[in-house]
Write a protein that holds these residues in place. Structure first.
Motif, PDB file in Angstrom:
ATOM      1  N   THR A   2     -91.633 -91.421 -21.784  1.00 36.25           N
ATOM      2  CA  THR A   2     -90.688 -90.476 -21.197  1.00 36.25           C
ATOM      3  C   THR A   2     -90.368 -90.914 -19.769  1.00 36.25           C
ATOM      4  O   THR A   2     -91.248 -91.353 -19.029  1.00 36.25           O
ATOM      5  N   THR A   3     -89.112 -90.770 -19.411  1.00 34.48           N
ATOM      6  CA  THR A   3     -88.646 -91.251 -18.105  1.00 34.48           C
ATOM      7  C   THR A   3     -87.742 -90.214 -17.465  1.00 34.48           C
ATOM      8  O   THR A   3     -86.939 -89.570 -18.141  1.00 34.48           O
ATOM      9  N   ALA A   4     -87.881 -90.076 -16.150  1.00 36.88           N
ATOM     10  CA  ALA A   4     -86.973 -89.234 -15.363  1.00 36.88           C
ATOM     11  C   ALA A   4     -86.295 -90.103 -14.315  1.00 36.88           C
ATOM     12  O   ALA A   4     -86.913 -91.019 -13.762  1.00 36.88           O
ATOM     13  N   ALA A  86     -88.724 -85.678  -2.432  1.00 37.45           N
ATOM     14  CA  ALA A  86     -89.539 -84.469  -2.547  1.00 37.45           C
ATOM     15  C   ALA A  86     -88.729 -83.271  -3.017  1.00 37.45           C
ATOM     16  O   ALA A  86     -89.271 -82.357  -3.658  1.00 37.45           O
ATOM     17  N   GLN A  87     -87.426 -83.258  -2.741  1.00 36.18           N
ATOM     18  CA  GLN A  87     -86.589 -82.131  -3.163  1.00 36.18           C
ATOM     19  C   GLN A  87     -86.478 -82.043  -4.679  1.00 36.18           C
ATOM     20  O   GLN A  87     -86.135 -80.992  -5.229  1.00 36.18           O
ATOM     21  N   ALA A  88     -86.769 -83.151  -5.354  1.00 44.13           N
ATOM     22  CA  ALA A  88     -86.680 -83.172  -6.816  1.00 44.13           C
ATOM     23  C   ALA A  88     -87.928 -82.628  -7.494  1.00 44.13           C
ATOM     24  O   ALA A  88     -87.917 -82.391  -8.707  1.00 44.13           O
ATOM     25  N   ALA A  89     -89.000 -82.446  -6.735  1.00 46.45           N
ATOM     26  CA  ALA A  89     -90.277 -82.035  -7.330  1.00 46.45           C
ATOM     27  C   ALA A  89     -90.178 -80.739  -8.127  1.00 46.45           C
ATOM     28  O   ALA A  89     -90.666 -80.676  -9.271  1.00 46.45           O
ATOM     29  N   PRO A  90     -89.563 -79.672  -7.604  1.00 49.38           N
ATOM     30  CA  PRO A  90     -89.493 -78.438  -8.404  1.00 49.38           C
ATOM     31  C   PRO A  90     -88.743 -78.632  -9.726  1.00 49.38           C
ATOM     32  O   PRO A  90     -89.099 -78.030 -10.738  1.00 49.38           O
ATOM     33  N   GLY A  94     -93.991 -79.942 -14.242  1.00 48.06           N
ATOM     34  CA  GLY A  94     -94.442 -79.982 -15.628  1.00 48.06           C
ATOM     35  C   GLY A  94     -93.993 -81.208 -16.399  1.00 48.06           C
ATOM     36  O   GLY A  94     -94.362 -81.372 -17.570  1.00 48.06           O
ATOM     37  N   PHE A  95     -93.204 -82.086 -15.765  1.00 56.49           N
ATOM     38  CA  PHE A  95     -92.755 -83.302 -16.439  1.00 56.49           C
ATOM     39  C   PHE A  95     -93.886 -84.320 -16.463  1.00 56.49           C
ATOM     40  O   PHE A  95     -94.535 -84.577 -15.454  1.00 56.49           O
ATOM     41  N   HIS A  96     -94.115 -84.938 -17.595  1.00 56.66           N
ATOM     42  CA  HIS A  96     -95.156 -85.955 -17.737  1.00 56.66           C
ATOM     43  C   HIS A  96     -94.489 -87.262 -18.174  1.00 56.66           C
ATOM     44  O   HIS A  96     -93.979 -87.370 -19.297  1.00 56.66           O
ATOM     45  N   ASP A 176     -95.589 -92.972 -11.968  1.00 61.54           N
ATOM     46  CA  ASP A 176     -95.811 -91.710 -12.664  1.00 61.54           C
ATOM     47  C   ASP A 176     -95.291 -90.569 -11.781  1.00 61.54           C
ATOM     48  O   ASP A 176     -95.558 -90.530 -10.565  1.00 61.54           O
ATOM     49  N   ALA A 177     -94.545 -89.635 -12.368  1.00 60.90           N
ATOM     50  CA  ALA A 177     -93.888 -88.601 -11.579  1.00 60.90           C
ATOM     51  C   ALA A 177     -94.878 -87.758 -10.783  1.00 60.90           C
ATOM     52  O   ALA A 177     -94.682 -87.521  -9.581  1.00 60.90           O
TER      53      ALA A 177
END
Length: 449
Positions: A2-4, A86-90, A94-96, A176-177
């Motif tokens: 899985t990728t973001a 860091a703004q993308a964290a929220p 829960g993303f793995h 890793d996210a």
């Protein structure tokens, strides 16, 4: 796997000297941001987050027009790249999986390079994209410890020995996210610019006994756009690549340097593209078609054996079937030209359907707009439209029918009929001579005053 994707697109781009956000400046007919999203899209990401800032609503609209599944978050203060990520964290809570950080002003990263970065994650906790610069200039430097990446040092903070390194940082990172956001949370701003650098995560990772590695690519892939001059250079680079790719695919380009491609132009083998043709977005030209000189095509489809131009304009919705011909100073918009039909001279065909084998004479106009609404014209198979016919839509000319030259057609013409819609000619004996004598006399009288 899985990728973001996290695409940074918050900056104004002061050096562009424009109110338009930097990432929305066009390259090959598409905003820079779209090129970055297309590159990342090759990874088939499960999530995509675009970090916006300056004129965020415009950037967000462009991102969602590209893919309405994209999540947009805002960086209200520009405090560095780590702060932006860091703004993308929220949005990724829960993303793995792995997160890849891209930049909305860096349009040439390839899918192969990004795939190599993901593959390198099997060996390293953090993977950074680097390149060997011909002129390292003010790029951040990648300091290696054998095969491992020891640190990324910004030019402002580098000593002379570090500045001598030619292995430079592109800014693209893969990790890793969860770990990425954990490292970013520890980044400080004790540096010459007082900003939170994403590059600091490498040193923080090493301090945690995590491994960091480098994947390299050609320097041309890492080109970032910061000024209009650099945008022009990027356009030239894109066009060179597009022309070379077209020739390699079997497209015939007698004068390739004169042809302009869009980011999504598709041309089949053995198609002929003559000099000074411009492709705007959304064009498909099938094998064996000919686009003659000085034509402009946008949002259209040209089938096998069709001929366009010279000096023709195909606008969005133009569909040319096999063997259709659209010639000199002809404009086609939102219209289908069936197989073997000819529209060769000085004509406008808009909101229309021209049947197979029909012939549309010079100077014909489909009068499709009444000032409020658009209306459709249908010309049947094998019909013959005389020169300078005005077809006032909505109107249908049946199969095999004809219109007399100079006619204004306001009612449907049944198949096989001849329609004449012009005033009866009246000849006034000697009137031309008398009129000219009168006009010349008036002119002479005025000259004496």
């Amino acid at each position: 796997m899985t990728t973001a994707l996290i695409v940074l697109a918050a900056g104004k781009g002061t050096r562009m000297n424009a109110d338009l956000p930097k990432v929305l400046h066009p390259l090959a007919g598409a905003p820079l941001l779209i090129h970055a999203l297309q590159a990342g899209g090759a990874l088939d990401p499960d999530r995509t987050v675009v970090v916006t800032g300056h004129r965020a609503e415009l950037v967000e609209a462009a991102a969602r027009a590209f893919d309405d599944r994209i999540t947009c978050v805002r960086q209200t203060e520009q405090r560095g790249t780590a702060h932006a990520v860091a703004q993308a964290a929220p949005a990724l809570e829960g993303f793995h999986g792995d997160a890849v950080v891209l930049y909305g002003d860096t349009p040439f990263i390839t899918a192969e390079t990004l795939e190599a970065m993901l593959a390198a994650r099997a060996r390293h906790d953090v993977v950074v994209l680097g390149f060997h610069a011909a002129v390292p200039g003010r790029y951040g430097r990648l300091v290696m410890d054998g095969d491992a990446l020891a640190a990324i040092v910004e030019y402002k903070d580098a000593d002379d020995a570090t500045r001598a390194i030619d292995l430079c940082n592109s800014g693209v990172v893969c990790a890793d996210a969860g770990m990425l956001f954990s490292l970013i949370a520890a980044v400080g701003c004790d540096n010459a610019a007082g900003e939170y650098y994403l590059t600091d995560i490498v040193g923080l990772a090493r301090a945690r006994d995590l491994s960091a590695g480098v994947v390299t690519c050609d320097e041309s892939e890492t080109l970032g756009i910061n000024s209009r001059a650099e945008l022009a250079q990027a356009e030239a680079q894109f066009q060179c690549r597009a022309r070379d790719a077209a020739i390699a695919d079997g497209v015939i380009l007698p004068a390739p340097d004169t042809v302009i491609f869009a980011h999504d132009t598709w041309i089949g083998a053995d198609a002929v593209i003559e000099p000074y043709v411009v492709f705007a977005p959304g064009v498909t030209v099938e094998s064996g078609a000919t686009i003659r000189a000085f034509s402009h095509l946008e949002g259209c489809h040209v089938s096998q054996g069709a001929v366009v131009g010279p000096y023709a304009r195909l606008r969005p919705g133009a569909e040319l079937a096999e063997g259709a011909r659209v010639g000199n100073f002809v404009e086609v918009k939102n219209a289908v030209i069936d197989a073997g039909a000819k529209v060769n001279h000085l004509t406008y065909i808009g909101d229309a359907h021209v049947g197979a084998g029909a012939n549309v004479g010079a100077g014909t106009v489909t009068c499709n707009y009444d000032g409020v609404n658009k209306h459709r014209t249908v010309i049947g198979a094998g019909a013959f439209i005389g020169s300078s016919t005005m077809l006032v839509a909505p109107v249908t000319v049946g199969a095999g029918a004809m219109t007399g030259s100079g006619s204004v057609i306001t009612r449907d013409v049944p198949p096989g009929d001849l329609a004449l819609g012009r005033a009866t000619q009246v000849n006034k004996a000697g009137l031309a001579t008398r009129l000219m004598e009168k006009l010349r006399a008036l002119k002479a009288a005025k000259a004496k005053v």
